[in-house]
Design an enzyme around this catalytic site. Structure first.
Site, PDB file in Angstrom:
ATOM      1  N   LYS A  95       0.850  -1.202   0.000  1.00 22.42           N
ATOM      2  CA  LYS A  95       0.000   0.000   0.000  1.00 22.42           C
ATOM      3  C   LYS A  95       0.883   1.248   0.000  1.00 22.42           C
ATOM      4  O   LYS A  95       0.666   2.170  -0.786  1.00 22.42           O
ATOM      5  CB  LYS A  95      -0.886   0.001   1.245  1.00 22.42           C
ATOM      6  CG  LYS A  95      -1.566   1.333   1.537  1.00 22.42           C
ATOM      7  CD  LYS A  95      -2.498   1.272   2.719  1.00 22.42           C
ATOM      8  CE  LYS A  95      -1.827   1.507   4.030  1.00 22.42           C
ATOM      9  NZ  LYS A  95      -1.488   2.892   4.343  1.00 22.42           N
ATOM     10  N   ASN A  96       1.891   1.282   0.856  1.00 23.52           N
ATOM     11  CA  ASN A  96       2.676   2.501   1.040  1.00 23.52           C
ATOM     12  C   ASN A  96       3.720   2.727  -0.039  1.00 23.52           C
ATOM     13  O   ASN A  96       4.408   3.744  -0.022  1.00 23.52           O
ATOM     14  CB  ASN A  96       3.305   2.522   2.441  1.00 23.52           C
ATOM     15  CG  ASN A  96       2.232   2.665   3.503  1.00 23.52           C
ATOM     16  OD1 ASN A  96       1.080   3.014   3.205  1.00 23.52           O
ATOM     17  ND2 ASN A  96       2.577   2.378   4.739  1.00 23.52           N
ATOM     18  N   ARG A 128      -4.491  10.433   4.797  1.00 21.08           N
ATOM     19  CA  ARG A 128      -3.412  11.395   4.950  1.00 21.08           C
ATOM     20  C   ARG A 128      -2.472  11.391   3.750  1.00 21.08           C
ATOM     21  O   ARG A 128      -1.950  12.437   3.356  1.00 21.08           O
ATOM     22  CB  ARG A 128      -2.664  11.034   6.236  1.00 21.08           C
ATOM     23  CG  ARG A 128      -1.382  11.733   6.418  1.00 21.08           C
ATOM     24  CD  ARG A 128      -0.642  11.151   7.603  1.00 21.08           C
ATOM     25  NE  ARG A 128       0.708  11.624   7.597  1.00 21.08           N
ATOM     26  CZ  ARG A 128       1.058  12.852   7.965  1.00 21.08           C
ATOM     27  NH1 ARG A 128       0.125  13.701   8.357  1.00 21.08           N
ATOM     28  NH2 ARG A 128       2.313  13.234   7.929  1.00 21.08           N
ATOM     29  N   CYS A 153      -5.225  11.821  13.219  1.00 16.56           N
ATOM     30  CA  CYS A 153      -5.910  10.541  13.060  1.00 16.56           C
ATOM     31  C   CYS A 153      -5.717   9.803  14.377  1.00 16.56           C
ATOM     32  O   CYS A 153      -5.100  10.317  15.301  1.00 16.56           O
ATOM     33  CB  CYS A 153      -5.329   9.747  11.886  1.00 16.56           C
ATOM     34  SG  CYS A 153      -3.710   9.131  12.244  1.00 16.56           S
ATOM     35  N   ARG A 167       0.038  13.938  13.500  1.00 13.63           N
ATOM     36  CA  ARG A 167       0.523  13.725  12.135  1.00 13.63           C
ATOM     37  C   ARG A 167       0.529  15.013  11.294  1.00 13.63           C
ATOM     38  O   ARG A 167      -0.124  15.121  10.270  1.00 13.63           O
ATOM     39  CB  ARG A 167      -0.266  12.602  11.473  1.00 13.63           C
ATOM     40  CG  ARG A 167      -0.191  11.343  12.331  1.00 13.63           C
ATOM     41  CD  ARG A 167      -0.757  10.153  11.684  1.00 13.63           C
ATOM     42  NE  ARG A 167       0.102   9.706  10.582  1.00 13.63           N
ATOM     43  CZ  ARG A 167      -0.302   8.784   9.714  1.00 13.63           C
ATOM     44  NH1 ARG A 167      -1.504   8.272   9.801  1.00 13.63           N
ATOM     45  NH2 ARG A 167       0.493   8.407   8.735  1.00 13.63           N
ATOM     46  N   ASP A 222       4.515   0.061  11.947  1.00 12.48           N
ATOM     47  CA  ASP A 222       3.281  -0.514  11.387  1.00 12.48           C
ATOM     48  C   ASP A 222       3.091  -1.974  11.759  1.00 12.48           C
ATOM     49  O   ASP A 222       2.044  -2.542  11.463  1.00 12.48           O
ATOM     50  CB  ASP A 222       3.283  -0.373   9.854  1.00 12.48           C
ATOM     51  CG  ASP A 222       3.119   1.075   9.440  1.00 12.48           C
ATOM     52  OD1 ASP A 222       3.311   1.382   8.261  1.00 12.48           O
ATOM     53  OD2 ASP A 222       2.831   1.912  10.317  1.00 12.48           O
ATOM     54  N   VAL A 247       7.893   6.169  17.176  1.00 12.52           N
ATOM     55  CA  VAL A 247       7.593   6.946  15.966  1.00 12.52           C
ATOM     56  C   VAL A 247       6.345   7.808  16.144  1.00 12.52           C
ATOM     57  O   VAL A 247       6.338   8.996  15.833  1.00 12.52           O
ATOM     58  CB  VAL A 247       7.444   6.020  14.736  1.00 12.52           C
ATOM     59  CG1 VAL A 247       7.072   6.820  13.490  1.00 12.52           C
ATOM     60  CG2 VAL A 247       8.730   5.234  14.522  1.00 12.52           C
ATOM     61  N   ARG A 271      -8.630  -0.583   4.566  1.00 11.92           N
ATOM     62  CA  ARG A 271      -7.705   0.408   3.990  1.00 11.92           C
ATOM     63  C   ARG A 271      -6.390  -0.253   3.572  1.00 11.92           C
ATOM     64  O   ARG A 271      -5.752   0.185   2.629  1.00 11.92           O
ATOM     65  CB  ARG A 271      -7.412   1.494   5.026  1.00 11.92           C
ATOM     66  CG  ARG A 271      -8.618   2.311   5.414  1.00 11.92           C
ATOM     67  CD  ARG A 271      -8.217   3.514   6.209  1.00 11.92           C
ATOM     68  NE  ARG A 271      -7.114   4.183   5.526  1.00 11.92           N
ATOM     69  CZ  ARG A 271      -6.410   5.161   6.095  1.00 11.92           C
ATOM     70  NH1 ARG A 271      -6.677   5.559   7.306  1.00 11.92           N
ATOM     71  NH2 ARG A 271      -5.432   5.749   5.442  1.00 11.92           N
TER      72      ARG A 271
HETATM   73  C1  EPZ Z   1       4.203   6.734   6.573  1.00 13.43           C
HETATM   74  O1  EPZ Z   1       3.404   7.724   7.187  1.00 13.43           O
HETATM   75  C2  EPZ Z   1       3.301   5.539   6.376  1.00 13.43           C
HETATM   76  N1  EPZ Z   1       2.201   5.914   5.468  1.00 13.43           N
HETATM   77  C3  EPZ Z   1       2.752   5.091   7.732  1.00 13.43           C
HETATM   78  O2  EPZ Z   1       1.956   3.918   7.511  1.00 13.43           O
HETATM   79  C4  EPZ Z   1       3.929   4.725   8.618  1.00 13.43           C
HETATM   80  O3  EPZ Z   1       3.447   4.372   9.903  1.00 13.43           O
HETATM   81  C5  EPZ Z   1       4.869   5.936   8.748  1.00 13.43           C
HETATM   82  O4  EPZ Z   1       5.286   6.357   7.435  1.00 13.43           O
HETATM   83  C6  EPZ Z   1       6.119   5.611   9.555  1.00 13.43           C
HETATM   84  O5  EPZ Z   1       6.795   4.540   8.965  1.00 13.43           O
HETATM   85  C7  EPZ Z   1       2.447   5.985   4.133  1.00 13.43           C
HETATM   86  O6  EPZ Z   1       3.547   5.760   3.670  1.00 13.43           O
HETATM   87  C8  EPZ Z   1       1.288   6.359   3.268  1.00 13.43           C
HETATM   88  P1  EPZ Z   1       6.117  10.019   8.880  1.00 13.43           P
HETATM   89  P2  EPZ Z   1       3.950   9.237   7.308  1.00 13.43           P
HETATM   90  O7  EPZ Z   1       5.959  11.318   8.176  1.00 13.43           O
HETATM   91  O8  EPZ Z   1       4.831   9.556   6.166  1.00 13.43           O
HETATM   92  C9  EPZ Z   1       6.078  13.172  12.383  1.00 13.43           C
HETATM   93  C10 EPZ Z   1       0.080   2.554   7.702  1.00 13.43           C
HETATM   94  O9  EPZ Z   1      -0.411   1.974   8.677  1.00 13.43           O
HETATM   95  N2  EPZ Z   1       5.999  14.212  11.338  1.00 13.43           N
HETATM   96  O10 EPZ Z   1       7.316   9.175   8.598  1.00 13.43           O
HETATM   97  O11 EPZ Z   1       2.780  10.084   7.569  1.00 13.43           O
HETATM   98  C11 EPZ Z   1       4.842  12.299  12.434  1.00 13.43           C
HETATM   99  O12 EPZ Z   1       3.834  12.900  13.225  1.00 13.43           O
HETATM  100  C12 EPZ Z   1       0.562   3.983   7.852  1.00 13.43           C
HETATM  101  O13 EPZ Z   1       0.246   2.044   6.561  1.00 13.43           O
HETATM  102  C13 EPZ Z   1       6.013  15.554  11.704  1.00 13.43           C
HETATM  103  O14 EPZ Z   1       6.077  15.880  12.884  1.00 13.43           O
HETATM  104  O15 EPZ Z   1       4.831   9.138   8.621  1.00 13.43           O
HETATM  105  C14 EPZ Z   1       5.363  11.021  13.043  1.00 13.43           C
HETATM  106  O16 EPZ Z   1       5.386  11.159  14.452  1.00 13.43           O
HETATM  107  C15 EPZ Z   1       0.308   4.518   9.251  1.00 13.43           C
HETATM  108  N3  EPZ Z   1       5.927  16.504  10.732  1.00 13.43           N
HETATM  109  C16 EPZ Z   1       6.801  10.935  12.518  1.00 13.43           C
HETATM  110  O17 EPZ Z   1       7.130  12.249  12.060  1.00 13.43           O
HETATM  111  C17 EPZ Z   1       5.845  16.190   9.402  1.00 13.43           C
HETATM  112  O18 EPZ Z   1       5.786  17.100   8.548  1.00 13.43           O
HETATM  113  C18 EPZ Z   1       6.972   9.986  11.359  1.00 13.43           C
HETATM  114  O19 EPZ Z   1       5.957  10.291  10.444  1.00 13.43           O
HETATM  115  C19 EPZ Z   1       5.831  14.814   9.051  1.00 13.43           C
HETATM  116  C20 EPZ Z   1       5.916  13.853  10.024  1.00 13.43           C
END
Ligand code: EPZ
Length: 415
Positions: free
Chosen positions: A22-23, A91, A115, A120, A303, A325, A395
């Site tokens: 998916k990702n 998202r 969420c 996020r 995840d 994370v 999803r």
């Molecule tokens: C990706 O989300 C994945 N989604 C998530 O999978 C996965 O859990 C996550 O990466 C971590 O591996 C997709 O790829 C579509 P991050 P993402 O930005 O990119 C903070 C699933 O179940 N952050 O790496 O949104 C954030 O809040 C989903 O398939 C900021 O603060 O995750 C988090 O605490 C859930 N500011 C941390 O960084 C920002 O601008 C990592 O988030 C961006 C992120």
């Protein structure tokens, strides 16, 4: 609202095909915004999130045809606004920001909102886009971004954000000059996207490391590419084998990018080996409790944290699981407690004392991976487990009821 009903205690056995990730599929499909003409993508999973992104792209004027083999043509982009009603459900929709600004010079995307697993924010995405020369305004819950032509810059992410890295990569491929992303996310889905962009004519080096260098080019051409297998779905089925003392063969995945979860699962006593075209996994009577700390790739993936916790509820001993994370990714704990698990939360750590067995109960899914954790618990529990709000699971898990049922689980979906 659909429910999933499981009568636990059945040993799983047989072959299951792991779907495309998916990702990886979501950013790869969105990357077609950077091209004119027909792109062809293979191994696309049939998931709600994929259907959502196809609806979102259609609202921008993009043509999408097909399912597992998906053809996408963004020759005519008639609208540069991603509306709230589409973005609020997923998202990952914010990933259209970078390519739209790169290709069209402007984009209006609803802020994703939080969420179940945390706030996020996308502040790092926006800060990086500004560094590339985009003007960013936040108005009425929308991000408006504009740029004549983006200019290469050096970006430093103070958190190695996965979609932030993907968004900036897609913005930078058409920018003037060189962009360097430091503390970039190293996830395999980022590498899959970089490979697809390079096959379109981009010039990206270093994907998979924490420094990615992108030389801007004039334009990109449509491509044909394949999405990598879903390592999170695969990890979930490995744990399903562990929880039911099962004997499974996972086809279509070979353990690539799964060193952390496979090593950790072997420490619990699970036998995992590579076979022709897949992975063979055999559960054992005794599950050893192990400690887990989630980390960005190549660490243990966040995840798989909820699913690992389900496994540890029936481990022999005490397990400490630390979630580093996301700030609120323990929503599954209360539901597992209802099934007789013994879990205590202290800050971002959960202490799980293994119990002899879980007992089925009515439980509620709160987010995608929490729902997978409840399915795993239901497979192992004595008696009946009823999981409500299963739209979460749709999803990210293709045909999970059919796949588990074909492996011998007593699992049904009721409307
Ligand atoms: C990706 O989300 C994945 N989604 C998530 O999978 C996965 O859990 C996550 O990466 C971590 O591996 C997709 O790829 C579509 P991050 P993402 O930005 O990119 C903070 C699933 O179940 N952050 O790496 O949104 C954030 O809040 C989903 O398939 C900021 O603060 O995750 C988090 O605490 C859930 N500011 C941390 O960084 C920002 O601008 C990592 O988030 C961006 C992120």
């Amino acid at each position: 609202m659909d429910k999933i009903v499981i009568h636990g205690g059945k040993r799983l056995a047989g072959e299951v095909r792991i779907s495309g990730a998916k990702n990886a599929a979501l950013p790869v499909i969105i990357s077609s915004l950077l091209t004119e003409g027909w792109n062809t993508f293979h191994n696309i999973p049939d998931l709600m999130d994929v259907r959502t992104i196809k609806r979102l792209l259609a609202s921008l004027g993009v043509k999408c045809e097909g399912k597992e083999t998906l053809r996408v043509n963004a020759g005519e982009i008639t609208n540069c606004e991603a509306s709230y009603d589409l973005v609020k459900t997923m998202r990952a929709s914010v990933l259209v920001l970078g390519p739209l600004v790169a290709r069209m010079g402007r984009a209006k995307v609803s802020l994703p909102g939080g969420c179940a697993i945390g706030a996020r924010p996308i502040n790092l995405h926006l800060k990086a886009l500004q560094a590339l020369g985009a003007e960013i305004d936040l108005k009425e819950g929308y991000v408006e971004a504009r740029a004549e032509r983006l200019k290469g810059a050096t970006i430093y992410f103070d958190i190695s954000t996965v979609t932030g890295t993907e968004n900036i990569m897609m913005a930078a491929v058409l920018a003037e000059g060189t962009t360097i992303i430091k503390n970039a996310a190293r996830e395999p889905e980022v590498v899959n996207l970089a490979d697809v962009l390079n096959s379109m004519g981009a010039n990206i080096r270093g994907a998979g490391t924490d420094v990615i260098t992108i030389e801007g080019v004039k334009g990109l051409q449509p491509t044909e590419a394949t999405v990598i297998p879903d390592r999170i779905e695969a990890g979930t089925y490995l744990m399903a084998a562990a929880m039911t003392e099962g004997d499974l063969t996972l086809m279509g995945c070979n353990g690539d990018y799964m060193e952390a979860p496979i090593t950790k699962l072997k420490d619990t006593g699970l036998a995992i080996s590579s076979v022709e075209g897949g992975l063979r996994v055999k559960g054992t009577r005794e599950i050893c409790s192990v400690d887990v700390k989630t980390l960005p790739y190549p660490g243990f993936p966040t995840d798989l944290q909820a699913q690992m916790m389900a496994l540890m509820t029936v481990g022999k001993g005490i397990s400490v699981i630390r979630e580093t994370v996301f700030e609120n990714r323990f929503m599954h704990v209360n539901e597992l407690l209802r099934m007789g698990a013994n879990i205590a939360i202290e800050g971002n750590s959960a202490i799980i004392k293994g119990v002899q067995n879980l007992r089925g109960a009515p439980v509620m899914a709160t987010d995608l991976r929490a729902s997978a954790s409840l399915v795993l618990a239901g497979l192992a529990a004595e008696g009946k487990t009823e999981i409500s709000r299963v739209y979460h699971i749709d999803r990210g898990y293709e045909r999970i009821v059919e796949k588990l049922s074909s492996l011998g689980a007593d699992i049904k979906r009721i409307t």
